[in-house]
Write an enzyme that holds these catalytic residues in place. Structure first.
Site, mmCIF file in Angstrom:
data_model
loop_
_atom_site.group_PDB
_atom_site.id
_atom_site.type_symbol
_atom_site.label_atom_id
_atom_site.label_comp_id
_atom_site.label_asym_id
_atom_site.label_seq_id
_atom_site.Cartn_x
_atom_site.Cartn_y
_atom_site.Cartn_z
ATOM 1 N N GLY A 279 59.148 -9.166 -65.102
ATOM 2 C CA GLY A 279 59.274 -7.718 -64.993
ATOM 3 C C GLY A 279 60.415 -7.090 -65.764
ATOM 4 O O GLY A 279 60.629 -5.887 -65.661
ATOM 5 N N GLY A 323 57.255 -11.989 -69.261
ATOM 6 C CA GLY A 323 56.147 -11.917 -70.217
ATOM 7 C C GLY A 323 56.526 -10.943 -71.320
ATOM 8 O O GLY A 323 56.842 -11.313 -72.447
ATOM 9 N N ARG A 324 56.565 -9.660 -70.940
ATOM 10 C CA ARG A 324 56.868 -8.581 -71.883
ATOM 11 C C ARG A 324 58.183 -8.813 -72.627
ATOM 12 O O ARG A 324 58.267 -8.581 -73.827
ATOM 13 C CB ARG A 324 56.952 -7.264 -71.101
ATOM 14 C CG ARG A 324 57.112 -6.041 -71.963
ATOM 15 C CD ARG A 324 57.516 -4.810 -71.118
ATOM 16 N NE ARG A 324 56.857 -4.753 -69.847
ATOM 17 C CZ ARG A 324 55.782 -4.033 -69.564
ATOM 18 N NH1 ARG A 324 55.238 -3.289 -70.497
ATOM 19 N NH2 ARG A 324 55.262 -4.046 -68.354
ATOM 20 N N ARG A 361 47.717 1.209 -73.213
ATOM 21 C CA ARG A 361 48.879 1.463 -72.356
ATOM 22 C C ARG A 361 49.278 2.949 -72.333
ATOM 23 O O ARG A 361 49.768 3.441 -71.324
ATOM 24 C CB ARG A 361 50.061 0.587 -72.767
ATOM 25 C CG ARG A 361 49.783 -0.909 -72.580
ATOM 26 C CD ARG A 361 51.042 -1.753 -72.690
ATOM 27 N NE ARG A 361 51.932 -1.517 -71.587
ATOM 28 C CZ ARG A 361 53.001 -0.762 -71.626
ATOM 29 N NH1 ARG A 361 53.365 -0.190 -72.766
ATOM 30 N NH2 ARG A 361 53.745 -0.563 -70.560
ATOM 31 N N CYS A 392 35.781 7.995 -78.823
ATOM 32 C CA CYS A 392 35.131 9.252 -78.477
ATOM 33 C C CYS A 392 35.658 9.852 -77.191
ATOM 34 O O CYS A 392 34.883 10.091 -76.251
ATOM 35 C CB CYS A 392 33.634 9.037 -78.403
ATOM 36 S SG CYS A 392 32.997 8.664 -80.022
ATOM 37 N N GLU A 393 36.957 10.023 -77.100
ATOM 38 C CA GLU A 393 37.492 10.825 -76.011
ATOM 39 C C GLU A 393 38.885 11.300 -76.352
ATOM 40 O O GLU A 393 39.613 10.644 -77.097
ATOM 41 C CB GLU A 393 37.443 10.082 -74.678
ATOM 42 C CG GLU A 393 38.213 8.795 -74.594
ATOM 43 C CD GLU A 393 38.060 8.186 -73.207
ATOM 44 O OE1 GLU A 393 37.043 7.516 -73.001
ATOM 45 O OE2 GLU A 393 38.934 8.400 -72.358
ATOM 46 N N TYR A 422 50.701 -6.875 -73.537
ATOM 47 C CA TYR A 422 49.682 -6.065 -72.859
ATOM 48 C C TYR A 422 48.931 -5.116 -73.795
ATOM 49 O O TYR A 422 48.463 -4.065 -73.366
ATOM 50 C CB TYR A 422 50.303 -5.292 -71.681
ATOM 51 C CG TYR A 422 51.013 -6.195 -70.691
ATOM 52 C CD1 TYR A 422 50.277 -7.072 -69.886
ATOM 53 C CD2 TYR A 422 52.393 -6.218 -70.584
ATOM 54 C CE1 TYR A 422 50.914 -7.931 -68.993
ATOM 55 C CE2 TYR A 422 53.035 -7.074 -69.692
ATOM 56 C CZ TYR A 422 52.295 -7.920 -68.901
ATOM 57 O OH TYR A 422 52.926 -8.764 -68.030
HETATM 58 N N1 LLP Z 1 54.816 -12.740 -62.824
HETATM 59 C C1 LLP Z 1 53.859 -12.117 -62.117
HETATM 60 C C2 LLP Z 1 53.452 -12.682 -60.833
HETATM 61 C C3 LLP Z 1 53.268 -10.943 -62.597
HETATM 62 O O1 LLP Z 1 52.336 -10.336 -61.883
HETATM 63 C C4 LLP Z 1 53.666 -10.431 -63.850
HETATM 64 C C5 LLP Z 1 53.068 -9.208 -64.391
HETATM 65 C C6 LLP Z 1 54.651 -11.126 -64.575
HETATM 66 C C7 LLP Z 1 55.213 -12.266 -64.024
HETATM 67 C C8 LLP Z 1 55.133 -10.671 -65.920
HETATM 68 O O2 LLP Z 1 55.666 -9.407 -65.935
HETATM 69 P P1 LLP Z 1 56.436 -8.881 -67.246
HETATM 70 O O3 LLP Z 1 57.676 -9.715 -67.417
HETATM 71 O O4 LLP Z 1 55.503 -9.060 -68.410
HETATM 72 O O5 LLP Z 1 56.705 -7.458 -66.961
HETATM 73 N N2 LLP Z 1 49.725 -4.206 -67.823
HETATM 74 C C9 LLP Z 1 51.013 -3.669 -67.425
HETATM 75 C C10 LLP Z 1 51.909 -4.741 -66.844
HETATM 76 C C11 LLP Z 1 51.282 -5.463 -65.688
HETATM 77 C C12 LLP Z 1 52.153 -6.594 -65.211
HETATM 78 C C13 LLP Z 1 51.415 -7.446 -64.256
HETATM 79 N N3 LLP Z 1 52.156 -8.567 -63.788
HETATM 80 C C14 LLP Z 1 51.657 -3.007 -68.639
HETATM 81 O O6 LLP Z 1 51.050 -2.982 -69.706
HETATM 82 O O7 LLP Z 1 52.778 -2.476 -68.549
#
Ligand code: LLP
Length: 464
Positions: A279, A323-324, A361, A392-393, A422
């Site tokens: 996160g 992740g991000r 996003r 188309c939106e 993402y």
């Molecule tokens: N661990 C778990 C259990 C998670 O659910 C997630 C993300 C992560 C790690 C990794 O989170 P990060 O470090 O990437 O923030 N689609 C959305 C983000 C959804 C995140 C879902 N879970 C976006 O594009 O902002």
């Protein structure tokens, strides 16, 4: 709310940034190192290069739109996280941000583990040779087949998310004659935004077992009772995404450690692991100030150590799941400008050859991005633009408000920064638009790691 806040996920949909645009930047040709991958620079002729390769060549070779991934930037971020957390902690890259076989191999080479959350992600990880023991399997509704496959493969951890799943994983493990290591996902009642966290307000969601009402403790009791099939390694908590402030982690770590204390007191079991999830935020615009992995690691460690000392517990092995923060800044999306439509007194609409199918996003979360003209420099005055796609939106917006040079013209290449996380992983075929390739660039070489979708791909699924 802070301008650097990026609501992430539908749960945050009620929290949108205010006042979408600010003053134009002083130099439209400058590339802010905060938002662009590390090897990005401008050549003497003004063309943006990444890993020593010009976007002119990348567009000629691979077409547009394309996700361009700076491999050395990605590897450097992996190493920074790995080194920051050290040998007595684990870094699980969250594959949902973006996953491909090449990425899995790089992760392995850099010593990271991998978090997957579906059978498809698990298959990709295994196909690329990620050792099953280095994989954690997440998800709030894993199918029986996914659970069986994971147990059979020997994944290092399954993060159990419900009472039903505890029974399902135990049944699969017994059937296969193994003891499956698990973590119990706990909902601590904290949802973190950028500079705020809202305690207790967000227990109303689908993930994990709530601390409140003893649900999590009961889950742990059930896991311990199924000890012939399950080995309880510890507790997991994930509080949100695109977080710039560690205060929410402080609360969640405290609550999780307190739960571990209760587990010791009630069941006489000391849990060896704590996973605080992912996160951590990245810079999408100049106004964002992400934390460094070393600072994050130090703060999380200090919190866990302090809380364990207070609870009289031995310090468990810590893991995190960014992740991000690893893949996000490593890639940008390269587009060709198709039309430039000035709307008198409003703004200029710049249409590109992709859109909400390659970056949902902005439409979904009102996310903000930085965009630049990358096939040349320009001394023209700034014009306020909205970068839109070809769908188309009218909600098909890639960058809601930005400034580009007023001489922008069809055929120019523009790039949207920090689209590594993402974007490809949430891409769609809306309007039967073909999903762009992912091109990895490093040390003067460019290589397709996920190819562009073709019309044959579409028609292959459509069996008539
Ligand atoms: N661990 C778990 C259990 C998670 O659910 C997630 C993300 C992560 C790690 C990794 O989170 P990060 O470090 O990437 O923030 N689609 C959305 C983000 C959804 C995140 C879902 N879970 C976006 O594009 O902002």
């Amino acid at each position: 709310m802070s301008r650097s806040a990026h609501p992430a996920g539908p749960r945050h949909a009620d929290v949108l940034p205010e006042g979408h645009y600010s003053a134009p930047p002083t130099d439209l040709n400058a590339l802010d190192p905060k938002v662009w991958a590390r090897t990005v620079e401008r050549r003497a002729d003004g063309v943006l290069t990444v890993g020593g390769v010009g976007v002119d060549r990348l567009a000629d070779t691979h077409g547009t739109p394309a996700y361009i991934l700076d491999e050395s930037d990605f590897r450097a971020r992996c190493r920074a996280w790995r080194q920051a957390f050290g040998d007595d902690a684990d870094v699980f890259y969250a594959g949902k941000a973006f996953l491909s076989r090449a990425v899995v191999r790089w992760l392995r080479e850099e010593g990271l583990n991998l978090d997957v959350c579906s059978g498809g992600e698990l298959a990709t990880a295994l196909a690329a040779g990620m050792p099953a023991s280095a994989i954690a399997f997440h998800g709030n509704n894993k199918s029986a087949a996914e659970i069986r496959r994971a147990v059979e493969a020997g994944v290092g951890r399954i993060v159990v998310d419900s009472y039903e799943e505890i029974d399902r994983v135990a049944a699969a493990a017994r059937e296969l004659g193994v003891r499956q290591p698990v973590l119990v996902r706990v909902t601590v009642g904290v949802e973190a935004h950028t500079h705020e966290f809202i305690a207790t307000a967000h227990e109303d969601q689908k993930f994990g077992l709530a601390l409140a009402g003893g649900t999590a403790l009961e889950g742990i009791r059930r896991v311990l009772a199924a000890e012939d099939g399950l080995e309880l390694l510890g507790v997991h908590s994930h509080i949100g995404s695109q977080i710039f402030d560690l205060a929410g982690f402080e609360v969640s770590a405290r609550r999780v450690v307190q739960l571990m204390g209760t587990v010791r007191d009630e069941f006489g079991v000391t849990l060896p692991e704590i996973d605080l999830g992912g996160g951590l935020g990245i810079a999408y615009t100049a106004g964002d100030d992400p934390l460094e992995p070393a600072d994050i690691a130090k703060t999380l460690r200090d919190i866990v150590e302090r809380e364990c000392a207070a609870a009289g517990l031995a310090v468990p092995r810590l893991s995190v799941e960014p992740g991000r923060a690893i893949i996000g800044p490593s890639a940008f999306t390269l587009y060709e400008v198709g039309t430039v439509k000035p709307l008198e007194g409003l703004r200029t609409y710049v249409s590109v050859d992709g859109g909400m199918s390659d970056n949902i996003r902005t439409a979904l979360y009102d996310a903000e991005y930085s965009v630049a003209l990358v096939s040349r420099t320009s001394q023209a005055l700034p014009m306020l633009v909205r970068v839109v796609g070809k769908h188309c939106e009218s909600g098909d917006i890639v960058v809601r408000d930005a400034y580009l040079p007023a001489d922008l013209a069809p055929g120019d290449l523009i790039a949207v920064a920090a689209t590594g996380a993402y974007c490809r992983s949430m891409a769609s075929n809306y309007n039967h638009v073909l999903r762009p390739p992912v091109v990895a660039v490093t040390e003067g070489e460019d290589r397709v790691i996920v190819r562009r979708e073709t019309e044959e791909d579409l028609l292959r699924l459509d069996v008539g």
